[in-house]
Design an enzyme around this catalytic site. Structure first.
Site, PDB file in Angstrom:
ATOM      1  N   ASP A 151      14.952 -52.076 -17.345  1.00 11.74           N
ATOM      2  CA  ASP A 151      13.790 -51.358 -17.896  1.00 11.74           C
ATOM      3  C   ASP A 151      12.531 -51.928 -17.253  1.00 11.74           C
ATOM      4  O   ASP A 151      12.306 -53.140 -17.272  1.00 11.74           O
ATOM      5  CB  ASP A 151      13.732 -51.535 -19.422  1.00 11.74           C
ATOM      6  N   ASP A 196      11.776 -44.846 -16.564  1.00 12.10           N
ATOM      7  CA  ASP A 196      11.683 -46.249 -16.137  1.00 12.10           C
ATOM      8  C   ASP A 196      12.871 -47.095 -16.578  1.00 12.10           C
ATOM      9  O   ASP A 196      12.754 -48.302 -16.649  1.00 12.10           O
ATOM     10  CB  ASP A 196      10.366 -46.868 -16.626  1.00 12.10           C
ATOM     11  N   GLU A 197      14.006 -46.461 -16.874  1.00 16.65           N
ATOM     12  CA  GLU A 197      15.146 -47.270 -17.302  1.00 16.65           C
ATOM     13  C   GLU A 197      16.460 -46.655 -16.849  1.00 16.65           C
ATOM     14  O   GLU A 197      16.561 -45.443 -16.653  1.00 16.65           O
ATOM     15  CB  GLU A 197      15.155 -47.433 -18.823  1.00 16.65           C
TER      16      GLU A 197
HETATM   17  P1  TTP Z   1       8.627 -47.851 -22.106  1.00 13.75           P
HETATM   18  O1  TTP Z   1       9.700 -48.471 -21.261  1.00 13.75           O
HETATM   19  O2  TTP Z   1       8.906 -47.655 -23.549  1.00 13.75           O
HETATM   20  O3  TTP Z   1       7.293 -48.727 -22.039  1.00 13.75           O
HETATM   21  P2  TTP Z   1       6.653 -49.524 -20.841  1.00 13.75           P
HETATM   22  O4  TTP Z   1       7.528 -49.510 -19.616  1.00 13.75           O
HETATM   23  O5  TTP Z   1       5.261 -49.021 -20.620  1.00 13.75           O
HETATM   24  O6  TTP Z   1       6.529 -50.989 -21.421  1.00 13.75           O
HETATM   25  P3  TTP Z   1       7.693 -52.078 -21.629  1.00 13.75           P
HETATM   26  O7  TTP Z   1       7.324 -53.207 -20.730  1.00 13.75           O
HETATM   27  O8  TTP Z   1       7.617 -52.425 -23.072  1.00 13.75           O
HETATM   28  O9  TTP Z   1       8.984 -51.425 -21.250  1.00 13.75           O
HETATM   29  O10 TTP Z   1       8.196 -46.455 -21.501  1.00 13.75           O
HETATM   30  C1  TTP Z   1       8.145 -46.192 -20.106  1.00 13.75           C
HETATM   31  C2  TTP Z   1       6.954 -45.314 -19.758  1.00 13.75           C
HETATM   32  O11 TTP Z   1       6.997 -44.112 -20.508  1.00 13.75           O
HETATM   33  C3  TTP Z   1       5.612 -45.951 -20.089  1.00 13.75           C
HETATM   34  O12 TTP Z   1       5.096 -46.741 -19.028  1.00 13.75           O
HETATM   35  C4  TTP Z   1       4.742 -44.773 -20.401  1.00 13.75           C
HETATM   36  C5  TTP Z   1       5.687 -43.717 -20.900  1.00 13.75           C
HETATM   37  N1  TTP Z   1       5.550 -43.612 -22.381  1.00 13.75           N
HETATM   38  C6  TTP Z   1       4.687 -42.647 -22.900  1.00 13.75           C
HETATM   39  O13 TTP Z   1       4.059 -41.888 -22.151  1.00 13.75           O
HETATM   40  N2  TTP Z   1       4.541 -42.573 -24.263  1.00 13.75           N
HETATM   41  C7  TTP Z   1       5.208 -43.406 -25.123  1.00 13.75           C
HETATM   42  O14 TTP Z   1       5.038 -43.307 -26.362  1.00 13.75           O
HETATM   43  C8  TTP Z   1       6.110 -44.390 -24.570  1.00 13.75           C
HETATM   44  C9  TTP Z   1       6.866 -45.329 -25.485  1.00 13.75           C
HETATM   45  C10 TTP Z   1       6.241 -44.453 -23.204  1.00 13.75           C
HETATM   46 MG    MG Z   2       9.593 -49.940 -19.737  1.00 15.22          MG
END
Ligand code: TTP
Ligand code: MG
Length: 367
Positions: free
Chosen positions: A17, A115-116
């Site tokens: 992730d 992103d995962e």
């Molecule tokens: P996530 O993997 O949930 O968050 P992240 O990568 O920004 O942070 P983390 O380090 O905690 O993993 O989500 C991936 C992308 O999806 C994030 O960069 C932006 C988008 N996203 C949104 O647009 N709205 C949301 O509510 C969430 C949770 C994510």
């Molecule tokens: Mg993330």
């Protein structure tokens, strides 16, 4: 002679992730942002903006900022932050590059979001070997894409996913089967799959705050409370999950929405904003070569009352004109209500990948 079954490590699954993904891509594009709180989302308009935070970097999280919080609250907590509008095409591009790296290291790759991804890595043969692979992957993503990822390794998807979240950002957590109970036990029940805020509250109301506490619940008791999902919960609390890593995963939907600065009954404005959402969705959908079958319009009226209308076509479409006329038809009953709109949005789902759009004779079945 040693017992081959006892030696077999069983399944090994990895979950990768990306760390604060949208914000990290923006920092990569503009290194002067590094070290400052960076927030991706709606325009805060000096605290009067009405949209939400998509994500923010870890500097901003120190101020209590997080995904999905109103941009106005974010601005109150951190007015000195750098607020940027999302640039989705940039993020899809970065996502594709990262997935390409992951695909080269996996027996099977399942991209599970922008992103995962899950990687079946059982062929590596042991958890130490999978750990080495995880280090190598994280390094490649850093060197080749200038982005940071967190990685979890475990005996199944559930454990791998919780492990990747265990030490963010830049973390690597390997949970060998014997250690599953001590890893899961102290975590809150919200870490389990399918446990959103409502179910979490329900479980906490029953006295189950942590996963180790949930172990006291009988399967029958959980079924009584949650139906079929009860069995799923009972199994998850024990770290059990036999879902395969599924290479056929496709992005489930693509959507855009817009919150108006003030609630509006101006239908011309609602049309033009909806039409801009449709254009952006169309651009993203066709960039990957996808077409879609299902169109959805989301409307939120003043007072936050939210409604959806949806249609599923007989044939997949990739035509902007089809999406526009479909969206307008779905909007029509909403505008007859004579109410003021707070938000309008559009999404497509039931996406059809490019290979399914080729005529049969082009699919290589005739050789
Ligand atoms: P996530 O993997 O949930 O968050 P992240 O990568 O920004 O942070 P983390 O380090 O905690 O993993 O989500 C991936 C992308 O999806 C994030 O960069 C932006 C988008 N996203 C949104 O647009 N709205 C949301 O509510 C969430 C949770 C994510
Ligand atoms: Mg993330």
């Amino acid at each position: 002679m040693s017992d081959p079954v006892a030696q077999s490590p069983g399944r090994i699954v990895m979950h990768v992730d990306m760390d604060c993904f949208f914000a990290a891509v923006e920092e990569r594009e503009e290194p002067s942002l590094r070290g400052q709180p960076v927030i991706i989302g709606a325009d805060p308009k000096g605290g009067l903006g009405r949209g939400i935070v998509a994500t923010c970097n870890y500097e901003a999280r120190r101020y209590g900022l997080h995904s999905a919080m109103p941009i106005s609250s974010a601005y109150r907590k951190c007015p000195q932050g750098i607020y940027l509008r999302p640039r989705f095409s940039l993020y899809s591009q970065a996502s594709r590059k990262v997935m390409d790296i992951l695909r080269q290291s996996a027996d099977v790759l399942e991209p599970a979001g922008i992103d995962e991804a899950y990687l079946e890595v059982s062929s590596r043969g042991s958890f130490p070997a999978a750990r080495d692979l995880a280090l190598e992957i994280r390094k490649r993503i850093q060197v080749e894409e200038k982005l940071s990822a967190s990685v979890g390794v475990g005996p199944n998807k559930l454990i791998a996913k919780i492990a990747s979240d265990h030490r963010k950002p830049g973390g690597l957590t390997v949970v060998i089967p014997r250690r599953v109970p001590e890893f899961l036990g102290p975590k809150g029940v919200g870490a389990l799959r399918g446990v959103g805020p409502k179910t979490k509250e329900h479980l906490e109301g029953m006295g189950f705050r942590r996963i180790c506490e949930l172990l006291a619940a009988s399967e029958a008791g959980l079924i009584q409370e949650f139906g079929k999902f009860g069995t799923f919960l009972w199994r998850q609390a024990r770290g059990l999950d036999d879902r395969p890593v599924d290479p056929d995963w496709v992005q489930k939907s693509i959507g855009r929405e817009h919150t108006f600065e003030t609630d509006t009954a101006d239908l011309g404005l609602v049309h033009s904003v909806l039409s801009a959402c449709v254009r952006e969705v169309h651009r993203e959908m066709t960039a990957d070569g996808h077409w879609c079958l299902t169109l959805t319009v989301k409307a939120r009226y003043e007072g936050y009352e939210t409604h959806f209308r949806q249609t599923t076509l007989k044939q997949p479409t990739g035509s902007l004109a089809h999406l526009q006329s479909g969206a307008l038809a779905l909007l029509e009953p909403f505008q007859r209500q004579g109410r003021r709109f707070r938000l309008i949005g559009f999404s497509v789902s039931n996406l059809v990948p490019p290979e399914d759009l080729l005529p049969l004779e082009d699919r290589g079945h005739n050789t």
